[in-house]
Each structure stands twice: as C-alpha cells, then as structure tokens.
Design a protein around this motif. Structure first.
Motif, short mmCIF file in Angstrom:
data_model
loop_
_atom_site.label_atom_id
_atom_site.label_comp_id
_atom_site.label_asym_id
_atom_site.label_seq_id
_atom_site.Cartn_x
_atom_site.Cartn_y
_atom_site.Cartn_z
N ASP A 165 13.32 60.02 19.94
CA ASP A 165 12.44 60.79 19.37
C ASP A 165 11.02 61.29 20.09
OD1 ASP A 165 10.81 62.48 17.28
OD2 ASP A 165 11.56 61.01 15.87
N CYS A 166 10.07 61.76 18.83
CA CYS A 166 9.35 62.35 20.71
C CYS A 166 8.46 61.49 21.37
CB CYS A 166 7.67 62.83 19.57
SG CYS A 166 7.93 64.35 18.77
N VAL A 167 8.45 60.92 22.98
CA VAL A 167 8.23 60.31 23.90
C VAL A 167 6.35 60.32 23.52
CG1 VAL A 167 7.31 59.06 25.72
CG2 VAL A 167 9.89 60.39 25.40
N ASN A 168 5.37 59.84 23.00
CA ASN A 168 4.11 59.93 22.61
C ASN A 168 3.10 59.06 23.74
OD1 ASN A 168 4.45 61.18 20.07
ND2 ASN A 168 4.61 58.61 19.41
N ASN A 169 3.28 58.10 24.70
CA ASN A 169 2.27 57.52 25.16
C ASN A 169 2.74 56.49 26.87
OD1 ASN A 169 -0.10 54.39 26.06
ND2 ASN A 169 -0.60 56.89 26.02
N ILE A 170 2.45 56.60 27.58
CA ILE A 170 2.96 55.23 28.25
C ILE A 170 2.07 54.93 29.39
CG2 ILE A 170 4.18 55.79 31.09
CD1 ILE A 170 4.75 58.80 30.17
N ARG A 171 1.59 53.94 30.23
CA ARG A 171 1.14 52.93 30.15
C ARG A 171 1.76 52.27 31.74
NH1 ARG A 171 -4.45 52.25 30.45
NH2 ARG A 171 -4.73 49.11 30.52
N PHE A 172 1.21 52.00 32.53
CA PHE A 172 1.28 51.39 33.72
C PHE A 172 0.84 50.14 33.75
CE2 PHE A 172 2.79 55.40 36.24
CZ PHE A 172 4.19 55.05 36.14
N LEU A 173 2.20 48.70 33.92
CA LEU A 173 1.56 47.80 33.62
C LEU A 173 0.75 47.13 35.51
CD1 LEU A 173 3.41 47.72 31.39
CD2 LEU A 173 4.06 45.61 31.73
N ASP A 174 1.86 48.11 36.37
CA ASP A 174 1.38 47.77 37.80
C ASP A 174 1.80 48.59 38.31
OD1 ASP A 174 4.02 47.17 37.92
OD2 ASP A 174 4.01 45.20 37.90
N ASN A 175 2.11 48.98 39.44
CA ASN A 175 2.84 50.68 40.73
C ASN A 175 4.30 50.78 40.12
OD1 ASN A 175 -0.39 51.09 41.83
ND2 ASN A 175 0.36 49.71 43.19
N ARG A 176 4.94 49.81 39.71
CA ARG A 176 6.02 49.33 39.63
C ARG A 176 6.80 49.67 37.92
NH1 ARG A 176 5.69 51.77 43.76
NH2 ARG A 176 6.27 50.53 45.98
N LEU A 177 6.09 48.64 37.31
CA LEU A 177 7.03 48.55 36.09
C LEU A 177 5.77 49.58 34.71
CD1 LEU A 177 8.88 47.14 34.63
CD2 LEU A 177 7.12 45.03 33.58
N PHE A 178 6.57 50.14 33.66
CA PHE A 178 5.52 50.95 32.69
C PHE A 178 6.32 51.08 31.44
CE2 PHE A 178 8.53 54.23 34.71
CZ PHE A 178 9.00 54.74 33.93
N ALA A 179 5.57 51.26 30.52
CA ALA A 179 6.44 51.46 29.05
C ALA A 179 5.44 52.64 28.40
CB ALA A 179 4.99 50.46 28.39
N THR A 180 6.38 52.94 27.68
CA THR A 180 6.72 53.74 26.97
C THR A 180 6.95 53.62 25.94
OG1 THR A 180 8.78 54.21 27.02
CG2 THR A 180 7.57 55.39 28.50
N CYS A 181 6.45 54.43 24.41
CA CYS A 181 5.97 54.68 22.99
C CYS A 181 6.74 55.93 22.44
CB CYS A 181 5.18 53.29 22.44
SG CYS A 181 3.86 54.48 22.56
N SER A 182 7.30 55.74 21.49
CA SER A 182 7.76 57.14 20.65
C SER A 182 7.64 56.69 18.90
CB SER A 182 9.92 56.77 20.95
OG SER A 182 10.23 58.01 20.10
N ASP A 183 7.99 57.68 18.61
CA ASP A 183 7.79 58.17 17.11
C ASP A 183 9.77 57.37 16.96
OD1 ASP A 183 5.53 59.47 17.11
OD2 ASP A 183 6.83 61.73 17.06
N ASP A 184 10.04 57.17 17.67
CA ASP A 184 11.13 55.89 17.47
C ASP A 184 11.31 54.93 16.79
OD1 ASP A 184 11.36 54.99 19.44
OD2 ASP A 184 13.06 55.68 20.49
N THR A 185 10.03 54.39 16.71
CA THR A 185 9.03 52.90 16.89
C THR A 185 9.45 52.06 17.28
OG1 THR A 185 11.66 52.15 15.33
CG2 THR A 185 9.87 53.57 13.80
N THR A 186 9.84 52.20 18.82
CA THR A 186 9.99 51.31 20.04
C THR A 186 9.42 51.43 20.65
OG1 THR A 186 11.46 53.17 20.90
CG2 THR A 186 12.64 51.45 19.08
N ILE A 187 9.14 50.46 22.11
CA ILE A 187 8.60 50.34 23.21
C ILE A 187 9.43 50.31 23.80
CG2 ILE A 187 6.34 50.12 24.55
CD1 ILE A 187 6.80 49.32 21.06
#
Length: 501
Positions: A165-187
């Motif tokens: 579903d829609c991707v709402n937000n992105i966050r980098f943990l460092d220069n390589r690893l990042f996280a995304t969250c969505s309306d599908d209730t997952t990260i």
C-alpha cells in the motif's frame, strides 16, 4: 561570482577576511593577537574578492564534477563550517550571514530535476536524504520507493513493490541501512548494498504506519501509526524474521511522533489539537495507562508584554494534574508526560489539527503545520522550548512551549498533509506553499533563532518563493551536505533546487 560580492553601501565583511587569512595566522602567534582590520573598506573588499576567487577556483579544480558545481559545494561547505562555529574566527555578533542569505535567495529549480519524474508511482508523500547526502529516497503513493543520486539527478533504483500500500515515510539508520513504513501496517528494513530484497519486514501495528524515528544511543527504531501506538523495535537483534518489539505508548488521534536530536524528549501531535511531550525519555520502559505522571499546561496568551521573561520562568505556564496522580512525588521522573494545547494564530475560538511536526536540528524549537477543523486555514508555527522551574522537589524542571514565529499558509490541497523541514543549520524553513515552496527565516539576516528571539510573537520572513510544480506540493527536504533541497507534489514530480550562478 556576483551572488557573494558585497555592495558599495555595506561594511566590509571582517570575519570573512579573517578566515581567508587563516593560513598566514597559523604561522604566526603574533599575527593572531594583532588586529586584522583592513586599512580601508575598499581595501578590505578588494582583498576579500581576490582571495575568495582563488579559493573557489581551487575548489573547482579539486571537485569531481563541473567547476560550477565544485565551487558551489566548496562555498557551501565553507559557509557551513563558519555557521556551526568550526572556523577559527567566527563572530556571530558581527556576521549577519549576508552570504548565506544571498546563496539561498538564488535557489532555483535544477534544469535536470525533470529526470526525477515518472508516470507510475503516484503522489510523493516523503523525501529523505542519506546522512552523507549521496542518496535521495522518495516515498510514493503507489507502493514504490525511488532512489536517486541528488548530485547528478541520476536514477539509481525503483523498489517496485516495496510495500502493498502507500509508502508514507523513510528513515535512514546510517549511510547504508534505511527503513520504510506503509499503510499496509508494516515497516521494512533495506540495505543500499543489496536492494533486490528487504532485510526484514516488521509486523506489530494494527493500522497505517505514518512515521519512523531512530534513537542512535540505544539503536531502537521507533514507529507510530493511526492505531495510536508508538512501538519500539530492537535493531540490535533483528533477523530475517523481524526483531523484538514492544508497545511503548498509546494515545488517541495520533498524527505524528518525533524525537528531539538528543533523544531526551518525544513529541506527539494529534488531530484534536493537543501536543504531548514525554520528558526525560527512556525508551526501554513501556508506558501503561496511568503509569506516567501528567504535567498539564494551560494555553498561554499569543503575545503579551514581558511574555519572553515570563515564559522563561515557567512557573505560571503549567500545573500538575493532582487529581489524576495525587502521589506524584513517589513516581519516577522518567517519561513524565506534558499535555499542551499550542496557541494557533486566528484559532483561539476554534479547534485545530496538528498535521506536521518537525524538530529544530539543535533541539531549540519545534515546527508545526496546523489546520483549522473547518480546513479553511493553515499556519506554520515555531515554538521555542522553555525550561520551567520545578513546582516542588523532587519533580524535575519541565519544558513548555512559547510561540515565537508564525506565518499563514496557502490553503491549497485540502485534506493532504504538507511536510515542512528545517535546513541542516536550523536557520531556514522550507514550507510547501500551493504549487511551490517558500524559504522562511526568523529575520532578514537568516540568523540563528537564539540570536533573534522576539519578545513578542513575530512573523516569519520570506526569503524566497519558488513555483516549479503543476500540482500541490506535499513534502520538502534539505540535503544534509549540499546546498540543495527537494520537493515532491501530488502528481508525482520531484524537483531539485540549487543556487543559480
């Protein structure tokens, strides 16, 4: 370069001359102690022009791209070093940051930013740069995540089915690893070195997940969603099947959640107009209903005589809700909760919704985008954190907010959340404004917030307005390392902006 030359009516920029003479002064302690003031304003200008040109030419030769791009990055790096007080001769009392102001006043859409537009990903909901500024990620409406090189505008990768579903937000943990969250209730966790598949998928929310934060001290990922839950995830122990998590906090009508840069406070905005602040934050403790002390704050007047001095004392700004927690003295000072109703210009008699929430990069203030319940007005407001005196021991000093600056926004694109942002040094705000963006400052010199704190609530100053989209702009983001920012709109186009020389 004309954008950095002083006019004939201006005083010579003495701190600039001092910095440009840094090499000579390193060779002589005696020179460092002596006066560096030029013999005349004309002589000072000529010296600064000659030496400034030499520095930019050398920067262009050393760069990996074109000479113009190299000089731009070199100039920006030099200004940033002085701005964050790395330079040997920084004097904020004398330097009005005229060069920084001119640099941002010249910001224009990059000619090659059109390459960032495709026809399949839908609206752009969020933009995020990697900490080193080498990658720009784009969260899209139609389940996709786009990755670009922001310097060359080259497309790197499209994660076609990043979510369901829609991707709402992105966050980098460092220069390589990042996280995304969505309306599908997952990260989802991703690694830039291996984008063919997710590192892992995290399940725990019961509704749309709207934003992600990261505590670098504990390496805990913190997420919030429309289920009202704030959940922490222990990335120290993640596997392909996920990582341990627990519900940290719950509140109704949750919109956005942010951590201060030092991770000492958590701020939560709600659609009912309340702002919650958790003080002395400890993310390792889960908070159940009734387990935290509540510190309630009354709405303060918008602007009164002596409001600055009064708010700094903090004594009259907030009261303890003793009915809810009559034995507050015996409770732990960690994770105490403050409930605020921020003052919104023009909204004293009507409710409002806090749709967007950002923190000053130095933790001095919070930035809110608010809309009326009738959705017929929008405001951008800056609130300074104020440390208050404790009502009685052992209750520790608490923080309340004072409205310092505000500006009314264009009421375009009703129902959509507009994400604004601070520049890396905290001097500028980039705010979506209709079909474009506005650069806003605290005063005409783009000074630090602490150097131009008004006694009475003041209007934000417009540095520049840029209209480069054919649809409503929903999000904006400054690069952490380059003199550049980006914006994304409802029709899916992403625009890059950089100085025009």
């Amino acid at each position: 370069m004309s954008s950095e030359q002083p006019s004939d009516n201006e005083e010579p920029e003495e701190p600039r001359a001092d910095v440009l003479r840094e090499e000579d002064e390193e060779n002589s302690d005696e020179d460092r102690g002596s006066s560096t003031r030029p013999s005349s304003p004309q002589a000072g200008r000529e010296s600064a022009e000659k030496q400034g040109s030499s520095r930019l030419e050398l920067a262009a030769d050393d760069g990996t791209g074109s000479g113009c791009r190299g000089s731009s990055d070199s100039l920006f790096s030099w200004i940033c070093n002085r701005t964050i007080r790395r330079g040997a001769f920084v004097d904020p009392a004398r330097d009005h940051f005229r060069t920084m102001t001119r640099l941002y006043k010249s910001m224009s859409p990059a000619t090659d930013s059109m390459n960032l537009s495709t026809q399949t990903h839908g609206a752009v909901f969020n933009l995020e740069y990697s900490p080193d500024g080498s990658v720009l990620t784009v969260a899209c409406e139609q389940t996709e995540v786009l990755l670009f090189d922001p310097v060359s505008s080259r497309h790197i990768k499209t994660l076609v089915e990043a979510h369901e579903d829609c991707v709402n937000n992105i966050r980098f943990l460092d220069n390589r690893l990042f996280a995304t969250c969505s309306d599908d209730t997952t990260i989802a966790l991703w690694d830039l070195r291996k984008l063919n598949s997710k590192v892992c998928t995290l399940h725990g929310h019961a509704s749309w997940v709207k934003n992600i934060e990261y505590d670098t001290h504990t390496r805990l990922l913190v997420t919030s969603g429309f289920d009202g839950n704030v959940i922490t995830w222990d990335t120290n122990r993640f596997t392909e099947d996920g990582c341990p998590h627990k519900k940290f906090f719950h509140t109704r009508y949750l919109m956005r959640m942010r951590l201060t840069p030092d991770c000492s406070k958590m701020l939560i905005s709600t659609s009912s107009g309340y702002l919650l602040i958790l003080h002395d934050l400890d993310l390792t403790q889960s908070l159940e209903v009734g387990s935290y002390r509540i510190l309630r704050a009354r709405r303060a007047p918008l602007s009164t005589e002596g409001s600055s001095a009064g708010s700094r004392s903090g004594g009259s700004r907030h009261t303890i809700d003793s009915k809810t927690h009559p034995h507050r003295e015996g409770l732990s000072p960690r994770n105490s909760l403050e409930v605020l109703t921020p003052e919104i210009p023009g909204e004293r008699d009507r409710g409002n919704c806090i749709t967007s929430l950002q923190l000053h990069p130095k933790g001095w203030a919070t930035l809110l985008r608010c809309s009326s319940n009738m959705d017929d007005q929008e405001w951008t407001c800056v609130y300074e954190f104020q440390e208050g005196a404790p009502p009685r021991p052992p209750v520790s000093p608490r923080c309340s907010l004072r409205l310092t600056h505000y500006i009314e926004e264009a009421n375009v694109g009703r129902g959509y959340i507009k994400e604004l942002c601070f520049s890396p040094d905290g001097r500028l705000i980039c705010s979506p404004y209709g079909y474009g963006v506005r650069l806003l400052a605290f005063d005409e010199h783009c000074a630090e917030l602490t150097d131009c704190m008004p006694v009475r609530t003041a209007l934000l100053r417009e540095v520049r307005s840029i209209y480069s989209h054919s649809d409503v702009v929903l999000t904006s983001k400054f690069s952490p390392t380059h003199c550049q920012f980006a914006s994304g709109c409802l029709s899916g186009r992403v625009a890059l902006y950089q100085p025009h020389f």
